[in-house]
Motif scaffolding. Structure first.
Motif, mmCIF file in Angstrom:
data_model
loop_
_atom_site.group_PDB
_atom_site.id
_atom_site.type_symbol
_atom_site.label_atom_id
_atom_site.label_comp_id
_atom_site.label_asym_id
_atom_site.label_seq_id
_atom_site.Cartn_x
_atom_site.Cartn_y
_atom_site.Cartn_z
ATOM 1 N N SER A 139 53.747 8.318 41.109
ATOM 2 C CA SER A 139 52.875 7.656 39.951
ATOM 3 C C SER A 139 53.188 6.429 39.802
ATOM 4 C CB SER A 139 53.042 8.699 39.116
ATOM 5 O OG SER A 139 52.264 9.997 39.390
ATOM 6 N N ASN A 140 52.163 5.519 39.060
ATOM 7 C CA ASN A 140 50.603 6.050 39.063
ATOM 8 C C ASN A 140 50.140 5.952 40.483
ATOM 9 O OD1 ASN A 140 50.237 5.897 36.222
ATOM 10 N ND2 ASN A 140 50.107 3.828 36.202
ATOM 11 N N SER A 141 49.200 7.022 40.723
ATOM 12 C CA SER A 141 48.794 7.136 41.939
ATOM 13 C C SER A 141 47.223 7.323 42.018
ATOM 14 C CB SER A 141 49.408 8.186 42.872
ATOM 15 O OG SER A 141 49.472 9.598 42.535
ATOM 16 N N ARG B 199 47.373 1.238 36.185
ATOM 17 C CA ARG B 199 46.611 2.107 37.143
ATOM 18 C C ARG B 199 45.490 1.274 37.756
ATOM 19 N NH1 ARG B 199 46.407 7.281 37.920
ATOM 20 N NH2 ARG B 199 47.784 7.378 36.199
ATOM 21 N N ASP C 145 45.584 10.377 39.594
ATOM 22 C CA ASP C 145 46.663 11.571 38.884
ATOM 23 C C ASP C 145 46.825 11.407 37.530
ATOM 24 O OD1 ASP C 145 47.787 9.346 38.288
ATOM 25 O OD2 ASP C 145 49.925 9.959 39.324
ATOM 26 N N PHE D 147 51.294 13.767 37.736
ATOM 27 C CA PHE D 147 52.274 12.954 37.617
ATOM 28 C C PHE D 147 53.523 13.418 38.575
ATOM 29 C CE2 PHE D 147 51.779 10.147 33.725
ATOM 30 C CZ PHE D 147 50.380 9.542 34.162
#
Length: 385
Positions: free
Chosen positions: A224-226, A245, A332, A383
Motif C-alpha cells: 500500500s497505497n495500492s 493515492r 485498497d 492495506f
C-alpha cells in the motif's frame, strides 16, 4: 528450510521454520529459495488462492518485490499476446492462459518474476516457463514431467515450490522490527459478491463482479497505497507502494494505457530484425510508446528494426485510448479526493470499487455521478505493508 541469503546477499539467512511444527505452507521441490523468493511466493500463492475461491476461476500472478506486476483469471487470450511465444490461443490450457494474461499486463516488470498459479502446473505451462526469464513458480501441484522440465532451467537452480492448498494461516501473525514484536489478527475477511452492492449506478454485471473480486485479492497482497485497473479478468494496471493515492492512481493509469496501446497496429507492426530477443522486442515496444528515447536508445532502436517505425501521433494515441471502455478501478483505501475519480475516468473506467469513509466521500460520489461511473463501497480496507 535453509535460505540462500536474507533480503540482500550480504545478509546471512537463518532457516525458515513453520509456525506449526511439521506443517509447511510450501515445500521446496527444486532449487533453493532466498528470503525475497519466499516472501514473493507466499504472498503470490495467497493472492491466486483467494482469487480462485472468490471467482471459481483459475488464477495466476506474476510477482516482483512482494507485489504483483500482473494478475489474471483464465480467459480468452488475444493473438497479440500468444504470438510472441509461438502459442496457439485456441490451444491453451487454463493455467497457461491465466499466466499469459497476467504476464501481459506489464511484461517489462514481469522480467525475472516469481510465478504463482492456483491450479497444478501442466506440461504446457512448464514448457512456456522454460523459455522465460523468471526466478521460480509456486503451485498446488505439478503434472507428470513438469518438474523435470522446470528443473533443467537456470542450470538446475530454478525454484519450484509446491503449496499446501488445505493449509489455513494462523489466526494471528507476528513481525519483529528493531527488537519490537508486533502481533495482529490475520486479515481473513472473505471476498464475496456481498461486498459489491453499488451505492450509485447499476448492479455489477458478472464480468464486473469477477473483475472486482480479482481486484480485491490483488489489493490485499500489494504493498500500500495500492490501486488497480481491471478489464476482462486481468489486472491491467497495478500501482503499489506510493505515499500519495492519486500518484498511485496516475501510475497505474499510465500502465493501463501502455497495456492498451501495445495493441495498436503501429506497435504490432514494428519490424524487428531476426535475432532480436522476445523480451527486447517487448521492451522496445514500451519505450516506443513512452516517446522519450535517449540518444543512445534511438540508435539501438533503429538497429533493432528493418524499417523505421510508423509515427504514432498524439491524435492517433488519443483516438485509440478513447476506445478502451468498461474498465473497473479498485482501491485498497478510501479515495480522499475526487482527483482520483477524474484521473481514473481518463483510462476507460466505468466502475469504481473503494472502501468509502473519507471526509470527502460525498465529493467522490458526486464526481462518479457527474462522470457516469458506478460507485461501489465495500466498507473493507485492504492495506498491506
Amino acid at each position: 528450510m535453509q535460505l540462500r541469503y536474507g533480503m540482500n546477499p550480504h545478509q546471512q539467512a537463518a532457516p525458515a521454520e513453520p509456525v506449526h511444527p511439521g506443517r509447511w505452507p510450501v515445500r521446496v521441490v527444486n532449487g533453493a529459495p532466498s528470503f525475497i523468493n519466499l516472501l514473493d511466493a507466499l504472498n503470490a500463492w495467497q493472492l491466486v488462492r483467494e482469487a480462485h475461491r472468490a471467482t471459481g476461476r483459475v488464477a495466476a500472478a506474476s510477482f516482483k518485490h512482494v507485489s504483483p506486476a500482473g494478475a489474471a483469471l483464465a480467459g480468452p487470450v488475444e493473438a497479440a499476446v500468444a504470438e510472441p511465444y509461438g502459442l496457439d490461443p485456441a490451444a491453451l490450457s487454463e493455467v497457461t492462459a491465466a499466466y499469459l494474461r497476467a504476464r501481459d499486463a506489464d511484461p517489462k516488470s514481469s522480467y525475472g518474476d516469481l510465478v504463482a498459479v492456483s491450479h497444478p502446473v501442466d506440461l504446457q505451462l512448464a514448457e512456456l516457463l522454460g523459455t522465460l526469464v523468471c526466478d521460480g513458480v509456486v503451485a498446488p501441484g505439478y503434472a507428470p514431467g513438469a518438474v523435470e522440465r522446470l528443473s533443467r532451467k537456470k542450470g538446475g537452480r530454478f525454484l519450484v515450490l509446491e503449496a499446501d492448498p488445505e493449509l489455513e494461516p494462523p489466526a494471528e501473525e507476528t513481525r519483529e522490527v528493531l527488537g519490537l514484536r508486533l502481533t495482529q489478527q490475520r486479515d481473513a475477511a472473505e471476498l464475496t459478491p456481498a461486498l459489491l452492492t453499488p451505492v450509485s449506478g447499476a448492479p455489477l454485471t458478472p464480468a464486473a463482479t469477477a473483475d472486482a473480486l480479482l481486484g480485491l485479492a490483488v489489493l490485499r497482497h500489494t504493498q500500500s497505497n495500492s490501486v488497480c485497473y481491471l478489464h476482462d479478468g486481468v489486472a491491467v494496471g497495478i500501482g503499489a507502494g506510493q505515499q500519495s493515492r492519486v500518484d498511485c492512481t496516475r501510475l497505474a493509469g499510465a500502465k493501463t494505457d501502455t497495456w492498451w496501446l501495445r495493441r495498436h497496429p503501429a506497435v504490432r507492426g514494428l519490424a524487428f530484425r531476426d535475432g532480436v530477443r522476445r523480451q527486447d522486442r517487448i521492451n522496445w515496444q514500451i519505450r516506443y510508446l513512452d516517446g522519450d528515447l535517449t540518444a543512445d536508445e534511438q540508435g539501438r532502436f533503429a538497429e533493432a528494426l528493418t524499417a523505421p517505425p510508423s509515427p504514432l501521433t498524439a491524435a492517433e494515441r488519443a483516438d485509440w485510448l478513447a476506445r478502451l471502455d468498461g474498465v473497473l478501478f479498485a482501491s485498497d483505501g478510501a479515495l480522499p479526493f475526487r482527483d482520483n475519480v477524474d484521473h481514473a475516468h481518463r483510462h476507460g473506467v466505468t466502475t469504481i470499487v473503494e472502501p468509502g469513509g473519507s471526509i470527502r466521500s460525498d465529493e467522490v460520489a458526486g464526481a462518479c455521478a457527474e462522470l457516469g461511473i458506478t460507485l461501489v463501497r465495500t466498507g473493507l480496507r485492504l492495506f498491506h505493508h
